[in-house]
Design an enzyme around this catalytic site. Structure first.
Site, PDB file in Angstrom:
ATOM      1  N   LYS A 113       0.975  -1.064   0.003  1.00 47.97           N
ATOM      2  CA  LYS A 113       0.083   0.040  -0.063  1.00 47.97           C
ATOM      3  C   LYS A 113       0.843   1.255  -0.157  1.00 47.97           C
ATOM      4  O   LYS A 113       0.684   2.119  -0.704  1.00 47.97           O
ATOM      5  CB  LYS A 113      -1.045   0.081   1.290  1.00 47.97           C
ATOM      6  N   ARG A 159      -9.802   1.028   9.200  1.00 46.76           N
ATOM      7  CA  ARG A 159      -9.255  -0.093   9.151  1.00 46.76           C
ATOM      8  C   ARG A 159     -10.238  -1.001  10.406  1.00 46.76           C
ATOM      9  O   ARG A 159      -9.927  -2.016  10.542  1.00 46.76           O
ATOM     10  CB  ARG A 159      -7.879   0.070  10.154  1.00 46.76           C
ATOM     11  N   ARG A 172      11.700  -5.342   4.378  1.00 45.51           N
ATOM     12  CA  ARG A 172      11.603  -4.128   4.534  1.00 45.51           C
ATOM     13  C   ARG A 172      12.364  -2.930   4.982  1.00 45.51           C
ATOM     14  O   ARG A 172      12.939  -3.269   6.095  1.00 45.51           O
ATOM     15  CB  ARG A 172      10.023  -3.636   4.758  1.00 45.51           C
ATOM     16  N   ARG A 203      11.622  -1.230  10.606  1.00 44.23           N
ATOM     17  CA  ARG A 203      10.407  -0.966  11.552  1.00 44.23           C
ATOM     18  C   ARG A 203      10.442  -1.798  12.697  1.00 44.23           C
ATOM     19  O   ARG A 203      10.532  -2.943  12.457  1.00 44.23           O
ATOM     20  CB  ARG A 203       9.199  -1.078  10.717  1.00 44.23           C
ATOM     21  N   ARG A 238      -0.110  -8.631  13.562  1.00 45.41           N
ATOM     22  CA  ARG A 238      -0.804  -7.620  12.434  1.00 45.41           C
ATOM     23  C   ARG A 238      -1.831  -8.472  11.613  1.00 45.41           C
ATOM     24  O   ARG A 238      -2.800  -8.005  10.975  1.00 45.41           O
ATOM     25  CB  ARG A 238       0.221  -7.025  11.641  1.00 45.41           C
TER      26      ARG A 238
HETATM   27  P1  AP5 Z   1       4.662  -1.570   1.729  1.00 48.40           P
HETATM   28  O1  AP5 Z   1       4.660  -0.749   0.681  1.00 48.40           O
HETATM   29  O2  AP5 Z   1       5.566  -0.896   3.082  1.00 48.40           O
HETATM   30  O3  AP5 Z   1       3.707  -2.237   2.364  1.00 48.40           O
HETATM   31  P2  AP5 Z   1       2.262  -1.681   3.176  1.00 48.40           P
HETATM   32  O4  AP5 Z   1       1.155  -2.523   2.575  1.00 48.40           O
HETATM   33  O5  AP5 Z   1       2.600  -0.326   3.196  1.00 48.40           O
HETATM   34  O6  AP5 Z   1       2.532  -2.427   4.487  1.00 48.40           O
HETATM   35  P3  AP5 Z   1       2.566  -1.627   6.023  1.00 48.40           P
HETATM   36  O7  AP5 Z   1       3.259  -2.661   6.754  1.00 48.40           O
HETATM   37  O8  AP5 Z   1       3.107  -0.302   5.860  1.00 48.40           O
HETATM   38  O9  AP5 Z   1       1.050  -1.783   6.208  1.00 48.40           O
HETATM   39  P4  AP5 Z   1       0.195  -1.938   7.465  1.00 48.40           P
HETATM   40  O10 AP5 Z   1      -1.135  -1.586   7.153  1.00 48.40           O
HETATM   41  O11 AP5 Z   1       0.463  -2.809   8.459  1.00 48.40           O
HETATM   42  O12 AP5 Z   1       1.172  -0.530   8.241  1.00 48.40           O
HETATM   43  P5  AP5 Z   1       0.934   0.773   8.548  1.00 48.40           P
HETATM   44  O13 AP5 Z   1       2.053   1.669   8.786  1.00 48.40           O
HETATM   45  O14 AP5 Z   1      -0.570   1.403   8.062  1.00 48.40           O
HETATM   46  O15 AP5 Z   1       5.536  -2.918   1.237  1.00 48.40           O
HETATM   47  C1  AP5 Z   1       6.192  -3.615   2.219  1.00 48.40           C
HETATM   48  C2  AP5 Z   1       7.474  -4.314   1.542  1.00 48.40           C
HETATM   49  O16 AP5 Z   1       7.335  -5.041   0.490  1.00 48.40           O
HETATM   50  C3  AP5 Z   1       8.488  -3.370   1.287  1.00 48.40           C
HETATM   51  O17 AP5 Z   1       9.671  -3.641   1.515  1.00 48.40           O
HETATM   52  C4  AP5 Z   1       8.363  -3.109  -0.141  1.00 48.40           C
HETATM   53  O18 AP5 Z   1       9.494  -2.448  -0.930  1.00 48.40           O
HETATM   54  C5  AP5 Z   1       8.123  -4.402  -0.753  1.00 48.40           C
HETATM   55  N1  AP5 Z   1       6.945  -4.526  -1.855  1.00 48.40           N
HETATM   56  C6  AP5 Z   1       5.982  -3.690  -2.206  1.00 48.40           C
HETATM   57  N2  AP5 Z   1       5.322  -4.016  -3.209  1.00 48.40           N
HETATM   58  C7  AP5 Z   1       6.230  -5.042  -3.726  1.00 48.40           C
HETATM   59  C8  AP5 Z   1       5.841  -5.923  -4.924  1.00 48.40           C
HETATM   60  N3  AP5 Z   1       4.920  -5.629  -5.944  1.00 48.40           N
HETATM   61  N4  AP5 Z   1       6.966  -7.032  -4.971  1.00 48.40           N
HETATM   62  C9  AP5 Z   1       7.927  -6.980  -4.079  1.00 48.40           C
HETATM   63  N5  AP5 Z   1       8.170  -6.496  -2.974  1.00 48.40           N
HETATM   64  C10 AP5 Z   1       7.148  -5.196  -2.942  1.00 48.40           C
HETATM   65  O19 AP5 Z   1       0.317   0.808  10.149  1.00 48.40           O
HETATM   66  C11 AP5 Z   1       1.161   0.205  11.151  1.00 48.40           C
HETATM   67  C12 AP5 Z   1       0.531   0.298  12.726  1.00 48.40           C
HETATM   68  O20 AP5 Z   1      -0.051   1.695  12.911  1.00 48.40           O
HETATM   69  C13 AP5 Z   1      -0.567  -0.548  12.671  1.00 48.40           C
HETATM   70  O21 AP5 Z   1      -0.218  -2.091  13.087  1.00 48.40           O
HETATM   71  C14 AP5 Z   1      -1.578   0.096  13.746  1.00 48.40           C
HETATM   72  O22 AP5 Z   1      -0.886  -0.118  15.088  1.00 48.40           O
HETATM   73  C15 AP5 Z   1      -1.230   1.596  13.396  1.00 48.40           C
HETATM   74  N6  AP5 Z   1      -2.354   2.260  12.691  1.00 48.40           N
HETATM   75  C16 AP5 Z   1      -2.175   2.672  11.342  1.00 48.40           C
HETATM   76  N7  AP5 Z   1      -3.208   2.972  11.090  1.00 48.40           N
HETATM   77  C17 AP5 Z   1      -4.316   2.752  11.887  1.00 48.40           C
HETATM   78  C18 AP5 Z   1      -5.708   2.847  11.827  1.00 48.40           C
HETATM   79  N8  AP5 Z   1      -6.327   3.092  10.934  1.00 48.40           N
HETATM   80  N9  AP5 Z   1      -6.441   2.494  13.009  1.00 48.40           N
HETATM   81  C19 AP5 Z   1      -5.660   1.851  14.092  1.00 48.40           C
HETATM   82  N10 AP5 Z   1      -4.372   1.739  14.051  1.00 48.40           N
HETATM   83  C20 AP5 Z   1      -3.608   2.050  13.009  1.00 48.40           C
END
Ligand code: AP5
Length: 214
Positions: free
Chosen positions: A13, A88, A127, A160, A171
């Site tokens: 994402k 979410r 990552r 991270r 997660r």
């Molecule tokens: P990346 O693009 O970083 O993936 P992502 O889907 O953004 O993963 P996240 O871990 O950031 O999502 P998340 O939803 O768990 O975390 P968030 O920060 O929102 O890609 C991942 C890896 O794969 C990278 O190394 C990339 O290079 C590689 N990659 C990407 N595309 C690829 C491809 N096509 N092929 C190969 N490799 C690829 O949330 C973190 C925490 O914040 C949550 O756990 C929660 O505690 C809190 N939080 C955030 N939002 C909320 C909410 N709305 N409500 C409550 N808590 C929240």
């Protein structure tokens, strides 16, 4: 364009949001990034968020909803926005619906990234994120020229805290229990667009743009 990205952790994402926000000329609003900036600055919001994030759990709805309400009220969202990681939970989705009615700005689409759990674990374990510019790298799939250093700005690449194996598992459970019901919610609203995210970064970008223009 008013767009939401939904999908499991590691689906890509954040990676795709950077391309799509440039492509459509809209701000990228990542609740995870906002929480991490607050954690780094040690604000009261950051200290509270960290307690939940480190265990792989969601930050409580009322905190998250208030934060997004504030962010959406900023001037740069008048021409659209890309929400990455919000909503979410069904409660967050209902709150967002109310905010958008107040703003008189309906959503255009909810883009779902589909990818299986094994691939997610490999992606998250490798990552690395630039501490300075936020660019997302992967040690195998998208490695920088020099290990640990961002090609774009020379910043230090870090892993991270919530990318540890046990936190990744939690997660994924949280996604299944609390976030995956949103797929049905937005399908019923006629807004869901789903693509397979198991392909190269460039291929997934092409699939996303094509699916959104259909
Ligand atoms: P990346 O693009 O970083 O993936 P992502 O889907 O953004 O993963 P996240 O871990 O950031 O999502 P998340 O939803 O768990 O975390 P968030 O920060 O929102 O890609 C991942 C890896 O794969 C990278 O190394 C990339 O290079 C590689 N990659 C990407 N595309 C690829 C491809 N096509 N092929 C190969 N490799 C690829 O949330 C973190 C925490 O914040 C949550 O756990 C929660 O505690 C809190 N939080 C955030 N939002 C909320 C909410 N709305 N409500 C409550 N808590 C929240």
């Amino acid at each position: 364009m008013r767009l939401i990205l939904v999908g499991p952790p590691g689906a890509g994402k954040g990676t795709q949001a950077k391309f799509l926000s440039r492509h459509y000329g809209i701000p990228h609003i990542s609740t995870g990034d906002i929480f991490r900036a607050n954690v780094a600055a040690q604000t009261p919001l950051g200290l509270e968020a960290k307690r939940h994030m480190d265990g792989g759990n969601l930050v409580p709805d009322e905190i998250t909803i208030a934060m997004v309400r504030d962010r959406l009220s900023e001037g740069d969202t008048s021409g659209g926005f890309l929400l990455d990681g919000f909503p979410r939970t069904l409660a967050q989705a209902a709150a967002l619906d109310s905010m958008l009615v107040e703003m008189d700005t309906p959503l255009d689409a909810v883009l779902e990234f589909q990818v299986d759990d094994e691939e997610v674990v490999i992606r998250l374990a490798g990552r690395r994120t630039c501490q300075k510019c936020g660019h997302i790298w992967h040690v195998k799939f998208d490695p920088p020229a020099e290990e640990g250093v961002c090609d774009l700005c020379g910043g230090e690449l870090i892993q991270r805290d919530d990318d540890r194996p046990e936190t990744i598992r939690r997660r994924l459970e949280v996604y299944e229990e609390q976030t995956s019901p949103l797929v049905d919610y937005y399908a019923k609203a006629g807004l869901l667009v789903s693509i397979s995210a198991s392909a190269s970064v460039e291929e997934v970008t092409d699939r996303a743009v094509e699916a959104l223009s259909a």
